[in-house]
Design a protein around this motif. Structure first.
Motif, PDB file in Angstrom:
ATOM      1  N   UNK A 113       0.811  -1.211   0.000  1.00  0.00           N
ATOM      2  CA  UNK A 113       0.000   0.000   0.000  1.00  0.00           C
ATOM      3  C   UNK A 113       0.842   1.257   0.000  1.00  0.00           C
ATOM      4  N   UNK A 114       0.173   2.383   0.263  1.00  0.00           N
ATOM      5  CA  UNK A 114       0.882   3.650   0.366  1.00  0.00           C
ATOM      6  C   UNK A 114       1.914   3.607   1.495  1.00  0.00           C
ATOM      7  N   UNK A 115       2.931   4.436   1.354  1.00  0.00           N
ATOM      8  CA  UNK A 115       3.926   4.601   2.416  1.00  0.00           C
ATOM      9  C   UNK A 115       4.379   6.053   2.391  1.00  0.00           C
ATOM     10  N   UNK A 116       5.224   6.482   3.313  1.00  0.00           N
ATOM     11  CA  UNK A 116       5.612   7.899   3.357  1.00  0.00           C
ATOM     12  C   UNK A 116       6.235   8.388   2.050  1.00  0.00           C
ATOM     13  N   UNK A 117       5.894   9.607   1.658  1.00  0.00           N
ATOM     14  CA  UNK A 117       6.403  10.184   0.425  1.00  0.00           C
ATOM     15  C   UNK A 117       7.917  10.220   0.329  1.00  0.00           C
ATOM     16  N   UNK A 118       8.638  10.537   1.405  1.00  0.00           N
ATOM     17  CA  UNK A 118      10.103  10.557   1.319  1.00  0.00           C
ATOM     18  C   UNK A 118      10.746   9.180   1.420  1.00  0.00           C
ATOM     19  N   UNK A 119       9.934   8.136   1.608  1.00  0.00           N
ATOM     20  CA  UNK A 119      10.479   6.789   1.687  1.00  0.00           C
ATOM     21  C   UNK A 119      10.265   6.154   3.043  1.00  0.00           C
ATOM     22  N   UNK A 120      10.309   4.813   3.087  1.00  0.00           N
ATOM     23  CA  UNK A 120      10.149   4.131   4.371  1.00  0.00           C
ATOM     24  C   UNK A 120      11.383   4.406   5.234  1.00  0.00           C
ATOM     25  N   UNK A 121      11.214   4.559   6.549  1.00  0.00           N
ATOM     26  CA  UNK A 121      12.350   4.899   7.410  1.00  0.00           C
ATOM     27  C   UNK A 121      13.509   3.914   7.298  1.00  0.00           C
ATOM     28  N   UNK A 122      13.184   2.624   7.154  1.00  0.00           N
ATOM     29  CA  UNK A 122      14.244   1.618   7.094  1.00  0.00           C
ATOM     30  C   UNK A 122      15.173   1.828   5.900  1.00  0.00           C
ATOM     31  N   UNK A 123      14.603   2.234   4.762  1.00  0.00           N
ATOM     32  CA  UNK A 123      15.432   2.454   3.579  1.00  0.00           C
ATOM     33  C   UNK A 123      16.205   3.761   3.694  1.00  0.00           C
ATOM     34  N   UNK A 124      15.572   4.799   4.210  1.00  0.00           N
ATOM     35  CA  UNK A 124      16.280   6.074   4.365  1.00  0.00           C
ATOM     36  C   UNK A 124      17.471   5.923   5.307  1.00  0.00           C
ATOM     37  N   UNK A 125      17.287   5.132   6.350  1.00  0.00           N
ATOM     38  CA  UNK A 125      18.395   4.896   7.291  1.00  0.00           C
ATOM     39  C   UNK A 125      19.508   4.088   6.629  1.00  0.00           C
ATOM     40  N   UNK A 126      19.138   3.063   5.882  1.00  0.00           N
ATOM     41  CA  UNK A 126      20.143   2.240   5.204  1.00  0.00           C
ATOM     42  C   UNK A 126      20.908   3.057   4.168  1.00  0.00           C
ATOM     43  N   UNK A 127      20.212   3.907   3.442  1.00  0.00           N
ATOM     44  CA  UNK A 127      20.861   4.758   2.455  1.00  0.00           C
ATOM     45  C   UNK A 127      21.797   5.757   3.126  1.00  0.00           C
ATOM     46  N   UNK A 128      21.342   6.366   4.201  1.00  0.00           N
ATOM     47  CA  UNK A 128      22.190   7.322   4.913  1.00  0.00           C
ATOM     48  C   UNK A 128      23.476   6.652   5.385  1.00  0.00           C
ATOM     49  N   UNK A 129      23.353   5.455   5.919  1.00  0.00           N
ATOM     50  CA  UNK A 129      24.530   4.720   6.403  1.00  0.00           C
ATOM     51  C   UNK A 129      25.476   4.380   5.257  1.00  0.00           C
ATOM     52  N   UNK A 130      24.923   3.816   4.180  1.00  0.00           N
ATOM     53  CA  UNK A 130      25.762   3.323   3.090  1.00  0.00           C
ATOM     54  C   UNK A 130      26.393   4.465   2.299  1.00  0.00           C
ATOM     55  N   UNK A 131      25.584   5.428   1.894  1.00  0.00           N
ATOM     56  CA  UNK A 131      26.112   6.543   1.105  1.00  0.00           C
ATOM     57  C   UNK A 131      27.115   7.352   1.931  1.00  0.00           C
ATOM     58  N   UNK A 132      26.781   7.578   3.186  1.00  0.00           N
ATOM     59  CA  UNK A 132      27.687   8.354   4.033  1.00  0.00           C
ATOM     60  C   UNK A 132      29.013   7.659   4.275  1.00  0.00           C
ATOM     61  N   UNK A 133      28.956   6.360   4.597  1.00  0.00           N
ATOM     62  CA  UNK A 133      30.194   5.643   4.917  1.00  0.00           C
ATOM     63  C   UNK A 133      31.117   5.556   3.710  1.00  0.00           C
ATOM     64  N   UNK A 134      30.567   5.464   2.521  1.00  0.00           N
ATOM     65  CA  UNK A 134      31.396   5.341   1.320  1.00  0.00           C
ATOM     66  C   UNK A 134      31.944   6.682   0.844  1.00  0.00           C
ATOM     67  N   UNK A 135      31.448   7.771   1.401  1.00  0.00           N
ATOM     68  CA  UNK A 135      31.897   9.100   0.996  1.00  0.00           C
ATOM     69  C   UNK A 135      32.558   9.876   2.119  1.00  0.00           C
ATOM     70  N   UNK A 136      32.709   9.240   3.270  1.00  0.00           N
ATOM     71  CA  UNK A 136      33.321   9.921   4.398  1.00  0.00           C
ATOM     72  C   UNK A 136      32.463  11.046   4.937  1.00  0.00           C
TER      73      UNK A 136
END
Length: 397
Positions: free
Chosen positions: A62-85
């Motif tokens: 069904x519908x979910x938050x417009x900016x994305x599900x929290x679990x994915x936003x957290x995973x992206x923040x961790x992965x993108x941030x760690x690979x870019x310092x």
């Protein structure tokens, strides 16, 4: 009935036109060697498939938050941030239906009608299309050939800036030419952005599609975090082109604007595909390495065979899955005057299908060499060998 005048400014991703010509030729019973489209002929990793199936079975449809599900936003923040310092707050991450919408929404968020946006030419054609569609002034900056590939013409870029310029699109690890900025070039772009107070879209679609070295993000340089939006996509690294999943990493005011556009445009990104994204980021990364090793072999074969063709030459790129060979002398040897004719005649004579420099922006004043782009992401090594062998026979006949 009339349609809106702004549609006249809307371009397209011209590689799909080449794909249609190749499909038509194949439908007539001819063999085609598809170097034209940057799609990937690798299966989706098993644990990602399982995550989709589980999410659907668990009712995450069904519908979910417009900016994305929290679990994915957290995973992206961790992965993108760690690979870019970088330390990235999940609130700075907005999930999108692939990487391409980030271009559109970045421009809507930072560019007013009449303002100028610098973009690479040759470059991804959607940049110019979207700048003009939303009423901006498209300001192409060019590349110059070097012994290692291509470099940005920084003097030309600087000379293109005026008081109405508001942003620059920077595609490090670049499509179509596979150019990667040196640290000095990256720092020069950052200095220009700060000097002229420009927003920056850092298109990092190929950030991890590399065969040597380590990628660096312009967003991690001093003074750049607050003015840079990172475009991220699952399409390349995880071979999820048809899943349509990506994100923008942006200063919070821009992230909030993109989130609002999400709500207006598509409500939200497909929820169960987002759970696939969580599995991709948090799960085993072995399939990524395996795919890169196959792509490395394809790259090596492609570059070796191109450089064996009379009148064609290319440097071996360290990233992406494209090559951009110079074909000036090959065209002269065949007596072919235009890249469009070269592409069509090559397809009909050999079955080799490719894009040309003209599919990635209009040639700029001073360009006196002819180039084509070959993507080796969707063609196996055996077909690469056969197809380029036929191209060699035809050019040298």
């Amino acid at each position: 009935m009339k349609t809106a005048r702004r549609l006249d400014n809307l371009g397209t991703e011209t590689a799909f036109r080449v794909a249609q010509a190749a499909a038509d030729w194949k439908a007539q019973g001819n063999e085609v060697f598809p170097f034209h489209l940057g799609d990937l002929n690798f299966p989706l990793a098993g644990h990602i498939v399982e995550a989709v199936e589980k999410a659907i079975a668990d009712g995450k449809t069904g519908y979910c938050p417009g900016p994305g599900i929290p679990e994915l936003r957290e995973a992206l923040a961790d992965d993108i941030g760690s690979r870019r310092g970088m330390k990235i707050d999940p609130a700075e991450v907005v999930v999108t239906t692939g990487g391409k919408p980030v271009i559109t929404k970045f421009l809507q968020a930072v560019m007013n009608p009449g303002e100028g946006v610098l973009y690479p030419n040759p470059g991804f054609p959607i940049y110019e299309s979207q700048i003009e569609y939303f009423g901006g002034t498209a300001l192409p900056y060019r590349y110059v050939p070097t012994s290692d590939g291509f470099a940005i013409d920084l003097d030309h870029l600087r000379a293109s800036i005026d008081e109405n310029t508001t942003a620059i699109i920077f595609n490090d690890l670049q499509n179509p030419i596979s150019a990667e900025s040196t640290p000095g070039e990256r720092e020069a772009i950052a200095a220009i952005a700060q000097e002229f107070d420009l927003w920056v879209l850092s298109d990092e679609a190929y950030f991890e599609m590399r065969y040597r070295g380590k990628s660096q993000s312009i967003a991690a340089l001093p003074g750049m975090r607050e003015r840079t939006v990172i475009l991220y996509t699952f399409s390349k690294k995880y071979a999820m082109t048809g899943s349509r999943l990506g994100c923008a990493v942006a200063p919070k005011e821009v992230a909030e604007a993109i989130s609002l556009m999400n709500t207006n445009d598509e409500s939200c990104t497909n929820q169960y595909v987002q759970w696939a994204g969580v599995a991709a980021l948090r799960g085993p990364q072995g399939p990524v390495g395996q795919m890169l090793e196959v792509l490395r072999k394809r790259r090596d074969a492609t570059c070796r065979l191109i450089n064996e063709i009379s009148g064609m030459s290319v440097a071996t790129p360290g990233s992406t899955f494209y090559v951009f060979p110079d074909v000036t002398e090959a065209m002269e040897a065949k007596g072919i005057a235009t890249l469009a004719d070269f592409s069509t005649e090559a397809l009909h004579a050999t079955g080799v299908s490719f894009c040309t420099r003209e599919h990635f922006g209009s040639p700029q004043p001073g360009e006196d060499r002819s180039y084509i782009r070959l993507a080796y992401s969707g063609i196996d090594e055996a077909a690469i060998t056969t197809g380029l062998g036929r191209l060699k026979e035809w050019i040298e006949a």
